[in-house]
Design an enzyme around this catalytic site. Structure first.
Site, PDB file in Angstrom:
ATOM      1  N   GLY A   1      -4.947  -6.055  10.747  1.00 53.29           N
ATOM      2  CA  GLY A   1      -3.551  -6.130  10.910  1.00 53.29           C
ATOM      3  C   GLY A   1      -3.325  -5.472  12.217  1.00 53.29           C
ATOM      4  O   GLY A   1      -1.990  -5.742  12.762  1.00 53.29           O
TER       5      GLY A   1
ATOM      6  N   ASP B   1      -7.601  -2.820   9.709  1.00 51.38           N
ATOM      7  CA  ASP B   1      -8.280  -2.971  11.028  1.00 51.38           C
ATOM      8  C   ASP B   1      -7.850  -4.425  11.662  1.00 51.38           C
ATOM      9  O   ASP B   1      -7.342  -4.351  12.976  1.00 51.38           O
ATOM     10  CB  ASP B   1      -9.853  -3.264  10.615  1.00 51.38           C
ATOM     11  CG  ASP B   1     -10.405  -1.639  10.717  1.00 51.38           C
ATOM     12  OD1 ASP B   1      -9.719  -0.702  10.794  1.00 51.38           O
ATOM     13  OD2 ASP B   1     -11.548  -1.668  10.061  1.00 51.38           O
TER      14      ASP B   1
ATOM     15  N   GLU C   1       1.568   0.194   9.782  1.00 56.85           N
ATOM     16  CA  GLU C   1       0.177  -0.325   9.843  1.00 56.85           C
ATOM     17  C   GLU C   1      -0.717   0.766  10.458  1.00 56.85           C
ATOM     18  O   GLU C   1      -1.478   0.556  11.366  1.00 56.85           O
ATOM     19  CB  GLU C   1      -0.082  -1.814  10.579  1.00 56.85           C
ATOM     20  CG  GLU C   1       0.602  -2.649   9.709  1.00 56.85           C
ATOM     21  CD  GLU C   1      -0.085  -4.092   9.892  1.00 56.85           C
ATOM     22  OE1 GLU C   1      -1.295  -4.308  10.159  1.00 56.85           O
ATOM     23  OE2 GLU C   1       0.757  -5.081   9.834  1.00 56.85           O
TER      24      GLU C   1
ATOM     25  N   TRP D   1       8.761   0.107   1.732  1.00 52.62           N
ATOM     26  CA  TRP D   1       8.945  -0.466   3.022  1.00 52.62           C
ATOM     27  C   TRP D   1       8.001  -1.727   2.985  1.00 52.62           C
ATOM     28  O   TRP D   1       7.194  -1.680   4.016  1.00 52.62           O
ATOM     29  CB  TRP D   1       8.297   0.635   4.015  1.00 52.62           C
ATOM     30  CG  TRP D   1       9.037   1.957   3.973  1.00 52.62           C
ATOM     31  CD1 TRP D   1      10.434   2.125   4.151  1.00 52.62           C
ATOM     32  CD2 TRP D   1       8.310   3.166   3.818  1.00 52.62           C
ATOM     33  NE1 TRP D   1      10.593   3.529   3.933  1.00 52.62           N
ATOM     34  CE2 TRP D   1       9.520   4.236   4.082  1.00 52.62           C
ATOM     35  CE3 TRP D   1       7.093   3.382   3.659  1.00 52.62           C
ATOM     36  CZ2 TRP D   1       9.116   5.425   3.857  1.00 52.62           C
ATOM     37  CZ3 TRP D   1       6.816   4.915   3.611  1.00 52.62           C
ATOM     38  CH2 TRP D   1       7.734   5.778   3.510  1.00 52.62           C
TER      39      TRP D   1
ATOM     40  N   GLN E   1      13.374  -0.794  46.036  1.00 46.80           N
ATOM     41  CA  GLN E   1      12.167  -0.299  45.589  1.00 46.80           C
ATOM     42  C   GLN E   1      12.040   0.566  44.164  1.00 46.80           C
ATOM     43  O   GLN E   1      10.979   0.509  43.499  1.00 46.80           O
ATOM     44  CB  GLN E   1      11.433   0.973  46.816  1.00 46.80           C
ATOM     45  CG  GLN E   1      10.646  -0.193  48.053  1.00 46.80           C
ATOM     46  CD  GLN E   1       9.744   0.729  48.604  1.00 46.80           C
ATOM     47  OE1 GLN E   1       9.951   2.193  48.700  1.00 46.80           O
ATOM     48  NE2 GLN E   1       8.890   0.374  49.436  1.00 46.80           N
TER      49      GLN E   1
ATOM     50  N   LEU F   1       0.894  -1.206  -0.017  1.00 48.54           N
ATOM     51  CA  LEU F   1       0.065  -0.140  -0.002  1.00 48.54           C
ATOM     52  C   LEU F   1       0.835   1.304   0.005  1.00 48.54           C
ATOM     53  O   LEU F   1       0.704   2.128  -0.877  1.00 48.54           O
ATOM     54  CB  LEU F   1      -0.920   0.034   1.389  1.00 48.54           C
ATOM     55  CG  LEU F   1      -1.919   1.364   1.265  1.00 48.54           C
ATOM     56  CD1 LEU F   1      -2.946   1.450   0.397  1.00 48.54           C
ATOM     57  CD2 LEU F   1      -2.438   1.039   2.803  1.00 48.54           C
ATOM     58  N   SER F   2       1.952   1.353   0.893  1.00 48.10           N
ATOM     59  CA  SER F   2       2.528   2.445   1.049  1.00 48.10           C
ATOM     60  C   SER F   2       3.615   2.720  -0.013  1.00 48.10           C
ATOM     61  O   SER F   2       3.934   1.884  -1.051  1.00 48.10           O
ATOM     62  CB  SER F   2       3.639   2.260   2.119  1.00 48.10           C
ATOM     63  OG  SER F   2       2.963   2.167   3.397  1.00 48.10           O
TER      64      SER F   2
HETATM   65  N1  CAA Z   1     -12.851  -0.211   7.069  1.00 44.95           N
HETATM   66  C1  CAA Z   1     -13.634   0.058   5.755  1.00 44.95           C
HETATM   67  N2  CAA Z   1     -13.758   1.235   5.076  1.00 44.95           N
HETATM   68  C2  CAA Z   1     -13.130   2.265   5.629  1.00 44.95           C
HETATM   69  C3  CAA Z   1     -12.502   2.005   6.907  1.00 44.95           C
HETATM   70  C4  CAA Z   1     -12.362   0.676   7.447  1.00 44.95           C
HETATM   71  N3  CAA Z   1     -11.880   0.760   8.837  1.00 44.95           N
HETATM   72  N4  CAA Z   1     -12.005   3.271   7.101  1.00 44.95           N
HETATM   73  C5  CAA Z   1     -12.600   4.088   6.298  1.00 44.95           C
HETATM   74  N5  CAA Z   1     -13.154   3.425   5.239  1.00 44.95           N
HETATM   75  C6  CAA Z   1     -13.823   4.051   4.055  1.00 44.95           C
HETATM   76  C7  CAA Z   1     -14.906   5.218   4.233  1.00 44.95           C
HETATM   77  O1  CAA Z   1     -16.007   4.742   4.755  1.00 44.95           O
HETATM   78  C8  CAA Z   1     -14.643   6.046   3.226  1.00 44.95           C
HETATM   79  O2  CAA Z   1     -15.751   5.471   2.294  1.00 44.95           O
HETATM   80  P1  CAA Z   1     -16.616   6.248   1.555  1.00 44.95           P
HETATM   81  O3  CAA Z   1     -15.793   6.769   0.373  1.00 44.95           O
HETATM   82  O4  CAA Z   1     -17.646   5.183   0.907  1.00 44.95           O
HETATM   83  O5  CAA Z   1     -17.476   7.205   2.030  1.00 44.95           O
HETATM   84  C9  CAA Z   1     -13.585   5.903   2.586  1.00 44.95           C
HETATM   85  O6  CAA Z   1     -12.868   4.649   3.353  1.00 44.95           O
HETATM   86  C10 CAA Z   1     -12.586   7.178   3.187  1.00 44.95           C
HETATM   87  O7  CAA Z   1     -12.397   7.173   4.246  1.00 44.95           O
HETATM   88  P2  CAA Z   1     -11.859   8.573   5.053  1.00 44.95           P
HETATM   89  O8  CAA Z   1     -12.307   9.630   4.313  1.00 44.95           O
HETATM   90  O9  CAA Z   1     -11.889   8.378   6.337  1.00 44.95           O
HETATM   91  O10 CAA Z   1     -10.123   8.412   4.461  1.00 44.95           O
HETATM   92  P3  CAA Z   1      -9.014   9.101   4.475  1.00 44.95           P
HETATM   93  O11 CAA Z   1      -8.172   9.327   3.209  1.00 44.95           O
HETATM   94  O12 CAA Z   1      -9.335  10.378   5.527  1.00 44.95           O
HETATM   95  O13 CAA Z   1      -8.015   8.240   5.562  1.00 44.95           O
HETATM   96  C11 CAA Z   1      -7.087   6.989   7.426  1.00 44.95           C
HETATM   97  C12 CAA Z   1      -8.204   7.557   6.639  1.00 44.95           C
HETATM   98  C13 CAA Z   1      -7.592   6.661   8.618  1.00 44.95           C
HETATM   99  C14 CAA Z   1      -6.075   8.449   7.767  1.00 44.95           C
HETATM  100  C15 CAA Z   1      -6.369   6.102   6.274  1.00 44.95           C
HETATM  101  O14 CAA Z   1      -5.580   6.840   5.268  1.00 44.95           O
HETATM  102  C16 CAA Z   1      -5.163   5.247   7.069  1.00 44.95           C
HETATM  103  O15 CAA Z   1      -5.544   4.480   7.749  1.00 44.95           O
HETATM  104  N6  CAA Z   1      -3.768   5.750   6.941  1.00 44.95           N
HETATM  105  C17 CAA Z   1      -2.882   4.903   7.477  1.00 44.95           C
HETATM  106  C18 CAA Z   1      -2.266   3.915   6.380  1.00 44.95           C
HETATM  107  C19 CAA Z   1      -1.564   2.832   7.086  1.00 44.95           C
HETATM  108  O16 CAA Z   1      -1.939   2.076   8.169  1.00 44.95           O
HETATM  109  N7  CAA Z   1      -0.533   2.285   6.314  1.00 44.95           N
HETATM  110  C20 CAA Z   1       0.094   1.197   6.727  1.00 44.95           C
HETATM  111  C21 CAA Z   1       0.936   0.475   5.505  1.00 44.95           C
HETATM  112  S1  CAA Z   1       0.833  -1.120   5.676  1.00 44.95           S
HETATM  113  C22 CAA Z   1       2.183  -1.539   6.672  1.00 44.95           C
HETATM  114  O17 CAA Z   1       2.673  -0.862   7.538  1.00 44.95           O
HETATM  115  C23 CAA Z   1       2.327  -3.132   6.540  1.00 44.95           C
HETATM  116  C24 CAA Z   1       3.536  -3.391   7.074  1.00 44.95           C
HETATM  117  O18 CAA Z   1       4.676  -3.138   6.926  1.00 44.95           O
HETATM  118  C25 CAA Z   1       3.645  -4.543   8.177  1.00 44.95           C
END
Ligand code: CAA
Length: 380
Positions: free
Chosen positions: A242, A240, A363, A156, A279, A125-126
């Site tokens: 993860g 969620d 995450e 990453w 302590q 994703l990133s």
């Molecule tokens: N489940 C399902 N749908 C969801 C959701 C969820 N938990 N959260 C948001 N959505 C949906 C919303 O309902 C919305 O849908 P509609 O367009 O139909 O209304 C849509 O997604 C957009 O939602 P937001 O407007 O809230 O989205 P946003 O752009 O403001 O972003 C955020 C929200 C929470 C900041 C999100 O961008 C986020 O979680 N960012 C962090 C990303 C992240 O965790 N990256 C990790 C990379 S992976 C990794 O790290 C793996 C590794 O190395 C181990």
């Protein structure tokens, strides 16, 4: 919520604990020093059924629940946080979306070998310019006959250098923003896919991550995961789950730091007695133990909600933000208890201290978890 584990959950915990103590822990510091992917431990985790814990048996998994998954994650991460995240990515970020959004033919072709541990997965994703702002994807996918052509760069990517299959997110319609993102199942040996060198990291050094370069990669439409434009929801709902896994990893790291500090405090003498008798040290140990237990309870609650099919977005973020910050506080105190010995590689606490940091970043950073929690609070 039932705080009593079932016989089956206790068996998973005991199996993972024995494996972690006897096979993972003895290798952990060397793996870290060598930045080496623990291929042999991944093969053993496959034999033990740990790579697709909550995937039904018909799709190659162990057919257990998410509580069992977090129990295994804590035990493995207590021994080696790098091995823990390899397990977490395959279970949460790869098997879970395939189970939830995949068609039966996709489950047969891709999920079965991943859940059985015959293959390993990664989640892309990133990007260089899209981390916390996950909707700002610039990897593009264009329609081409019955297929797609994909170009871009991912950053990453945990397991990237060793993965067979990737859950990949791309932008199909930039004007549509988060509704323009589409997910794909990418075989890592597809022409046009290239991994950069493994990242040199502060911690979890035995978990390899890298950039992935996608140069006009062609995928048949049968590789699309979920709806066109539905990729952001695939990503968010996958994260969620993860986040519960990373929270359990953080509990494992915190427990390692606490247990190592307790062992050291019983042995090390100052002013004529073991430092555990002072302590100043006892208060630290008491706070550390209390925080580890509180973090574990949040993790178990989130996993239980997921098992019940209830909403758990906010509870997963609470578990992650709290457990990751506990891991950092507890590891810091453990280094302090070890004193000078905490600052050298001869003892494991400097590794716990370095490993803990990433749990506040990947995450979703702690700041992102707080945004998710507040967003859900204010929606109600
Ligand atoms: N489940 C399902 N749908 C969801 C959701 C969820 N938990 N959260 C948001 N959505 C949906 C919303 O309902 C919305 O849908 P509609 O367009 O139909 O209304 C849509 O997604 C957009 O939602 P937001 O407007 O809230 O989205 P946003 O752009 O403001 O972003 C955020 C929200 C929470 C900041 C999100 O961008 C986020 O979680 N960012 C962090 C990303 C992240 O965790 N990256 C990790 C990379 S992976 C990794 O790290 C793996 C590794 O190395 C181990």
């Amino acid at each position: 919520m039932d705080l009593q584990l079932t016989d089956e959950q206790r068996l998973v915990q005991e199996t993972a604990r024995t494996f972690a103590r006897e096979e993972v822990l003895p290798k952990a510091s060397q793996l870290d020093r060598e930045h080496r992917h623990p291929k042999e431990l991944v093969a053993r985790m496959a034999e033990l059924g740990l790579l697709g814990i909550a995937v039904p048996e018909e799709w190659g998994g162990a057919g257990l629940d998410n509580v069992s998954y977090v129990l295994a994650m804590e035990e493995i991460s207590r021994a080696c946080a790098s091995t823990g995240v390899i397990l977490s990515v395959n279970n949460s970020l790869v098997c879970d979306p395939l189970l939830k959004f995949g068609s039966d033919p996709q489950k047969r072709e891709f999920l079965k070998p991943l859940a059985a541990g015959e293959k390993l997965g990664c989640f892309a994703l990133s990007e260089p310019e899209a981390g916390s702002d996950a909707a700002a994807q610039t990897t593009v996918s264009h329609r081409d006959g019955n297929g797609w052509v994909i170009t871009g760069i991912k950053n990453w990517i945990t397991n990237g250098p060793v993965a067979d299959t990737c859950i990949l997110f791309t932008m199909t319609d930039r004007a549509a923003g988060s509704r323009g993102i589409t997910a794909f199942i990418l075989p890592m040996n597809a022409p046009g896919v290239r991994c950069g060198p493994p990242d040199r990291k502060l911690g979890i050094r035995a978990s390899q991550s890298c950039q992935i370069f996608l140069d006009e990669v062609r995928l048949d439409d049968s590789h699309r995961l979920g709806e066109v434009g539905g990729g952001f929801k695939v990503a968010m709902s996958t994260l969620d789950g993860g986040r519960i896994g990373i929270a359990a990893q953080a509990v494992g790291i915190a427990r390692a730091a606490l247990e190592d500090a307790m062992g050291y405090a019983r042995e090390r003498k100052t002013f004529g007695q073991a430092i555990a008798q002072h302590q100043a040290i006892q208060f630290k140990l008491a706070d550390m133990a209390t925080e580890v237990d509180a973090a574990r309870l949040l993790v178990w609650r989130a996993a239980t909600l997921k098992d019940r099919g209830a909403r758990f977005t906010s509870e997963a973020s609470m578990a992650k933000v709290f457990a990751s910050e506990v891991a950092n506080r507890v590891a810091k105190e453990a280094v302090q208890i070890f004193g000078g010995n905490g600052y050298v590689e001869d003892f494991p606490v400097e590794r716990h201290f370095r490993d803990a940091k990433i749990t506040e970043i990947y995450e979703g950073t702690s700041e992102i978890q707080r945004l998710v929690i507040a967003g859900n609070l204010l929606k109600e």
